[in-house]
Scaffold this motif. Structure first.
Motif, PDB file in Angstrom:
ATOM      1  N   VAL A  22       0.685  -1.213   0.241  1.00 63.43           N
ATOM      2  CA  VAL A  22       0.062  -0.147  -0.040  1.00 63.43           C
ATOM      3  C   VAL A  22       0.822   1.400  -0.028  1.00 63.43           C
ATOM      4  N   TYR A  91     -10.447  -1.563  -4.021  1.00 61.17           N
ATOM      5  CA  TYR A  91      -9.042  -0.824  -3.413  1.00 61.17           C
ATOM      6  C   TYR A  91      -9.180   0.517  -4.262  1.00 61.17           C
ATOM      7  N   ARG A  95      -6.595   2.192  -0.080  1.00 62.57           N
ATOM      8  CA  ARG A  95      -7.429   1.742   0.982  1.00 62.57           C
ATOM      9  C   ARG A  95      -8.545   0.666   0.505  1.00 62.57           C
ATOM     10  N   SER A  96      -9.005  -0.292   1.239  1.00 65.87           N
ATOM     11  CA  SER A  96      -9.959  -1.164   1.054  1.00 65.87           C
ATOM     12  C   SER A  96     -11.162  -0.548   1.450  1.00 65.87           C
ATOM     13  N   ASN A  97     -12.222  -0.646   0.513  1.00 68.87           N
ATOM     14  CA  ASN A  97     -13.703  -0.234   0.947  1.00 68.87           C
ATOM     15  C   ASN A  97     -14.693  -1.446   0.491  1.00 68.87           C
TER      16      ASN A  97
END
Length: 142
Positions: A22, A91, A95-97
């Motif tokens: 990341v 992503y 960030r992962s949503n």
């Protein structure tokens, strides 16, 4: 002969690898960003498999990576093995949503991911579906 790592150890390693990726994503070239996103998805799938082996209840049922963002559908299961709920995840900006997906729309969301729709379009589709409770909105490609 090396000793096999415990699932907990491997899960911690995966988390560290994902964090490094990341951070690399922020300064990466466009081609490298796609590669990093694919690596993150692969690590997430490995993580899901380890959690499933350890008795956790989440698993991926579909994943893909594209220039518009990495997307997946995961299912959460109850302790008895029945499906509790589905979630769409993607992503964006490192960030992962995630967003809840009604079971009746899982195939539509998968089709949208396949057609390389932007995550915003998929979220708009899910919002529209929420307002049209009983009916399935027509999935539009973007």
């Amino acid at each position: 002969m090396s000793k096999e790592k415990s699932p907990e150890t491997r899960l911690n390693e995966i988390l560290r690898e994902q964090q490094v990726l990341v951070h690399q994503l922020k300064d990466a070239t466009p081609a490298r960003k796609l590669q990093i996103q694919a690596e993150i998805v692969a690590l997430s799938e490995e993580q899901a498999n380890l959690l499933q082996e350890a008795g956790a209840v989440n698993c991926f049922i579909y994943t893909t990576s594209s220039s518009r963002g990495t997307g997946w559908i995961e299912e959460e299961r109850n302790w008895d093995g029945s499906v509790r709920q589905y979630r769409y995840g993607y992503y964006r900006n490192g960030r992962s949503n995630r967003r809840y997906v009604p079971k009746r729309l899982v195939a539509d969301v998968q089709h949208l991911i396949d057609s390389k729709a932007k995550p915003e379009s998929i979220l708009e589709f899910l919002d529209l579906a929420k307002t049209q409770a009983g009916r399935s909105p027509v999935a539009k490609n973007t």
